[in-house]
Design an enzyme around this catalytic site. Structure first.
Site, PDB file in Angstrom:
ATOM      1  CG  ASP A  13      34.435  38.347  35.827  1.00  0.00           C
ATOM      2  OD1 ASP A  13      35.284  38.678  34.983  1.00  0.00           O
ATOM      3  OD2 ASP A  13      34.548  37.332  36.543  1.00  0.00           O
ATOM      4  CE  LYS A  16      36.987  44.958  34.979  1.00  0.00           C
ATOM      5  NZ  LYS A  16      36.161  43.895  35.601  1.00  0.00           N
ATOM      6  N   GLY A  40      39.315  38.997  31.678  1.00  0.00           N
ATOM      7  CA  GLY A  40      38.582  38.545  30.497  1.00  0.00           C
ATOM      8  C   GLY A  40      37.459  39.539  30.276  1.00  0.00           C
ATOM      9  CG  HIS A  41      38.028  43.220  30.192  1.00  0.00           C
ATOM     10  ND1 HIS A  41      38.696  44.402  30.348  1.00  0.00           N
ATOM     11  CD2 HIS A  41      38.113  42.592  31.392  1.00  0.00           C
ATOM     12  CE1 HIS A  41      39.167  44.484  31.585  1.00  0.00           C
ATOM     13  NE2 HIS A  41      38.839  43.386  32.235  1.00  0.00           N
ATOM     14  CB  THR A 128      43.289  33.326  36.395  1.00  0.00           C
ATOM     15  OG1 THR A 128      44.479  34.117  36.510  1.00  0.00           O
ATOM     16  CG2 THR A 128      42.084  34.149  36.807  1.00  0.00           C
ATOM     17  CD  GLN A 223      42.594  41.791  37.223  1.00  0.00           C
ATOM     18  OE1 GLN A 223      43.344  42.734  37.188  1.00  0.00           O
ATOM     19  NE2 GLN A 223      42.492  40.940  36.221  1.00  0.00           N
TER      20      GLN A 223
HETATM   21  P1  GDP Z   1      34.497  42.343  32.608  1.00  0.00           P
HETATM   22  O1  GDP Z   1      35.604  41.418  32.968  1.00  0.00           O
HETATM   23  O2  GDP Z   1      34.195  43.321  33.684  1.00  0.00           O
HETATM   24  O3  GDP Z   1      34.691  43.029  31.270  1.00  0.00           O
HETATM   25  O4  GDP Z   1      33.175  41.433  32.464  1.00  0.00           O
HETATM   26  P2  GDP Z   1      33.074  39.990  31.720  1.00  0.00           P
HETATM   27  O5  GDP Z   1      33.124  40.214  30.263  1.00  0.00           O
HETATM   28  O6  GDP Z   1      34.026  39.027  32.317  1.00  0.00           O
HETATM   29  O7  GDP Z   1      31.644  39.522  32.193  1.00  0.00           O
HETATM   30  C1  GDP Z   1      30.496  40.251  31.886  1.00  0.00           C
HETATM   31  C2  GDP Z   1      29.517  39.312  31.141  1.00  0.00           C
HETATM   32  O8  GDP Z   1      28.229  39.886  31.120  1.00  0.00           O
HETATM   33  C3  GDP Z   1      29.891  39.094  29.687  1.00  0.00           C
HETATM   34  O9  GDP Z   1      29.517  37.807  29.306  1.00  0.00           O
HETATM   35  C4  GDP Z   1      29.035  40.137  28.957  1.00  0.00           C
HETATM   36  O10 GDP Z   1      28.764  39.779  27.603  1.00  0.00           O
HETATM   37  C5  GDP Z   1      27.787  40.105  29.784  1.00  0.00           C
HETATM   38  N1  GDP Z   1      27.032  41.368  29.859  1.00  0.00           N
HETATM   39  C6  GDP Z   1      27.488  42.644  29.853  1.00  0.00           C
HETATM   40  N2  GDP Z   1      26.508  43.507  30.106  1.00  0.00           N
HETATM   41  C7  GDP Z   1      25.379  42.770  30.265  1.00  0.00           C
HETATM   42  C8  GDP Z   1      24.026  43.104  30.585  1.00  0.00           C
HETATM   43  O11 GDP Z   1      23.652  44.247  30.784  1.00  0.00           O
HETATM   44  N3  GDP Z   1      23.144  42.052  30.675  1.00  0.00           N
HETATM   45  C9  GDP Z   1      23.519  40.752  30.475  1.00  0.00           C
HETATM   46  N4  GDP Z   1      22.600  39.819  30.582  1.00  0.00           N
HETATM   47  N5  GDP Z   1      24.806  40.417  30.198  1.00  0.00           N
HETATM   48  C10 GDP Z   1      25.716  41.407  30.108  1.00  0.00           C
HETATM   49  P1  IMO Z   2      38.243  40.878  35.001  1.00  0.00           P
HETATM   50  O1  IMO Z   2      39.157  41.975  34.508  1.00  0.00           O
HETATM   51  C1  IMO Z   2      37.123  38.179  38.234  1.00  0.00           C
HETATM   52  C2  IMO Z   2      40.364  36.630  40.740  1.00  0.00           C
HETATM   53  C3  IMO Z   2      40.665  35.148  40.644  1.00  0.00           C
HETATM   54  C4  IMO Z   2      41.152  34.873  42.059  1.00  0.00           C
HETATM   55  C5  IMO Z   2      41.921  36.145  42.399  1.00  0.00           C
HETATM   56  C6  IMO Z   2      43.424  36.021  42.189  1.00  0.00           C
HETATM   57  O2  IMO Z   2      37.754  39.978  33.929  1.00  0.00           O
HETATM   58  O3  IMO Z   2      37.166  41.445  35.857  1.00  0.00           O
HETATM   59  P2  IMO Z   2      44.955  35.971  40.008  1.00  0.00           P
HETATM   60  O4  IMO Z   2      44.962  35.047  38.823  1.00  0.00           O
HETATM   61  O5  IMO Z   2      44.705  37.399  39.639  1.00  0.00           O
HETATM   62  O6  IMO Z   2      46.152  35.827  40.885  1.00  0.00           O
HETATM   63  O7  IMO Z   2      43.694  35.471  40.899  1.00  0.00           O
HETATM   64  O8  IMO Z   2      41.412  37.157  41.548  1.00  0.00           O
HETATM   65  N1  IMO Z   2      40.397  37.359  39.451  1.00  0.00           N
HETATM   66  C7  IMO Z   2      39.304  37.782  38.813  1.00  0.00           C
HETATM   67  N2  IMO Z   2      37.986  37.610  39.092  1.00  0.00           N
HETATM   68  N3  IMO Z   2      37.492  38.919  37.175  1.00  0.00           N
HETATM   69  C8  IMO Z   2      38.793  39.128  36.882  1.00  0.00           C
HETATM   70  O9  IMO Z   2      39.197  39.958  35.892  1.00  0.00           O
HETATM   71  C9  IMO Z   2      39.770  38.520  37.702  1.00  0.00           C
HETATM   72  N4  IMO Z   2      41.126  38.487  37.697  1.00  0.00           N
HETATM   73  C10 IMO Z   2      41.488  37.802  38.783  1.00  0.00           C
HETATM   74  O10 IMO Z   2      39.496  34.415  40.323  1.00  0.00           O
HETATM   75  O11 IMO Z   2      40.050  34.815  42.937  1.00  0.00           O
HETATM   76 MG    MG Z   3      35.945  39.362  33.192  1.00  0.00          MG
END
Ligand code: GDP
Ligand code: IMO
Ligand code: MG
Length: 446
Positions: A13, A16, A40-41, A128, A223
């Protein structure tokens, strides 16, 4: 433009999705190399927000070929729903391909994931519940179902029958649970086939020829490094290889074809699920980060655990991934704090101070962070678009991270929108960092 791996440098999270979307502007191909719908991107632009679980974050760029590569485990239901939702929003998926080698997540994988978690009791991983662990376990045990099998109805029926025979015995004897019947699973999966079949192909040669012909290819990690099955905080990890090396295994590209590795790191640290987290802040400051950063899971909605930036972890991440640069995201979240802290080492229970990330999760659990305190900044920075517009304290913070990790911060993100981003050097055009001398030169950049 070289080939670039975008890897989560922490526990996932890190944004990416946003970084890949930005890079995709100049890319020809984006390849998702591992994980499944546990990811979840988030991508935000023009006032719209998309949450992608399986489809690469380059899908919004019409010139980009989007590939779900062999290392991904694909849940057909999630993929079909994602395709339909994008189409309903006017986003074309015409350039999407799915590897015939990718394994399929089946309903019994999701069921087993939930049952195994329940059985772990207080030692729950906090998965998850998307069936990821059981799907990769079947793959390693050589009894998985692959996307190629979905192309042939008789073959799919045969492998499904044999899998259900085994899983129904396992579910009954170990968990006293019922396995979905053949007709039920067949009926459910049959409706996905017309959507999926045209997408399934041998993606390895597509990626290889793109790389060989000098096309601009972005490998999208899911991840994060500390969730890697081998190199993460085992057993509180996922079942795949999020690290940069996973891009080679997951796509069939040799390591010599990777030019740059960008580690995406938040300006602080978060973690979802269980496991050690030395810099966690179970207090007001942690809540401040959670609320300002909207730190609630993209896939499960769970509140994310929040804490200070950990450079012991980031140095380890740089080592494991061969990082050539960081993209530092969510820097805007730190605005308004009197002081900010950066963890530079850990203190063990015997008083010993270590700078190396421990390989033993039990030891990690006992580590106390050793912090450096830096002045914070009051100003909101969401509108900053250039390095020299940042408050001096924010610049100092970023530079201190570079000093403590030895890795240049190439990109800074100050908000969730595509436009809330600026680059300090062009990771796509500049030669990757290959020596300490080159690193020193990069760090001397403004
Ligand atoms: P990923 O799984 O690595 O793609 O990240 P996620 O999408 O799960 O979580 C990143 C969260 O941060 C999302 O809600 C984005 O919309 C938000 N986000 C991304 N870049 C920024 C930033 O620079 N500042 C803030 N405040 N939010 C951001
Ligand atoms: P993105 O791509 C954050 C975590 C779960 C749990 C562990 C194992 O959005 O960054 P799983 O369902 O993979 O067997 O769960 O890994 N986990 C993540 N945490 N971002 C993710 O993906 C994750 N995918 C799995 O919360 O701790
Ligand atoms: Mg994510």
């Amino acid at each position: 433009m070289p080939t670039v791996v975008v890897v989560g440098a922490q526990w996932g999270d890190e944004a990416k999705g946003k970084v890949v979307d930005c890079l995709a502007q100049d890319a020809d191909m984006v390849v998702r190399y591992g994980g499944g719908s546990n990811a979840g991107h988030t991508v935000r632009f023009d006032g719209r927000e998309f949450k992608l679980h399986l489809i690469p974050s380059g899908i919004f760029r019409p010139q980009v070929t989007s590939i779900i590569a062999s290392g991904v485990v694909v849940d057909p239901q999630v993929l079909v729903e994602e395709i339909r939702a994008l189409q309903a929003d006017g986003v074309s998926v015409d350039n999407l391909k799915v590897s015939a080698r990718a394994h399929v997540v089946m309903p019994y994988h999701r069921l087993l994931d939930a049952l195994e978690e329940k059985q772990r009791g207080s030692a729950q991983i906090g998965t998850t519940c998307r069936g990821i662990g059981p799907a990769y376990a079947d793959k390693a045990a050589r009894k998985g179902i692959r996307m190629a099998d979905l192309r042939h109805p008789e073959r799919f029926a045969a492998v499904l029958r044999s899998a259900l025979e085994e899983k129904s015995r396992l579910l009954k004897l170990v968990y006293d649970a019922d396995c979905p019947a053949l007709e039920e699973v067949w009926g459910e999966y049959e409706q996905f086939l017309p959507v999926l079949r045209p997408l399934i192909t041998d993606t390895d040669p597509l990626v290889y020829s793109a790389v060989k012909s000098g096309k601009r290819v972005v490998f999208e990690g899911a991840q994060g490094t500390l969730l890697d099955l081998d190199h993460g905080t085992y057993p509180y990890v996922t079942s795949s290889h999020p690290i940069s090396g996973g891009a080679c295994v997951g796509t069939g590209i040799g390591p010599t074809h990777i030019d740059a590795v960008i580690g995406v790191a938040k300006a602080y640290t978060t973690r979802v699920g269980s496991g050690a987290f030395p810099t966690e802040l179970p207090n007001e400051t942690g809540n401040y980060l959670r609320e300002r950063g909207r730190e609630y899971g993209t896939t499960t909605g769970r509140p994310r655990r929040c804490g200070w930036l950990d450079t012991v972890l980031l140095r380890y991440s740089a080592q494991v991934n061969g990082l050539t640069a960081f993209a530092m995201t969510l820097l805007d979240v730190l605005s308004g704090l009197e002081t900010v802290q950066i963890c530079r080492a850990y203190r063990l229970p015997d008083g010993q101070v270590v700078e190396q990330f421990p390989s033993d999760s039990v030891v990690l659990q006992q580590c106390e962070p050793v912090y450096e305190q830096l002045p914070g900044w009051k100003e909101e920075i969401a509108d900053v678009r250039r390095w020299d517009e940042l408050p001096e304290e924010a610049k100092r913070y970023v530079q201190r991270v570079e000093e403590l990790t030895g890795v240049p911060v190439a990109m800074v993100s100050v908000g969730p929108m595509r436009t809330q981003t600026f680059w300090r050097h062009n990771v796509l055009e500049d030669a990757p960092v290959r020596s300490l001398k080159e690193l020193a030169r990069r760090q001397a950049l403004p």
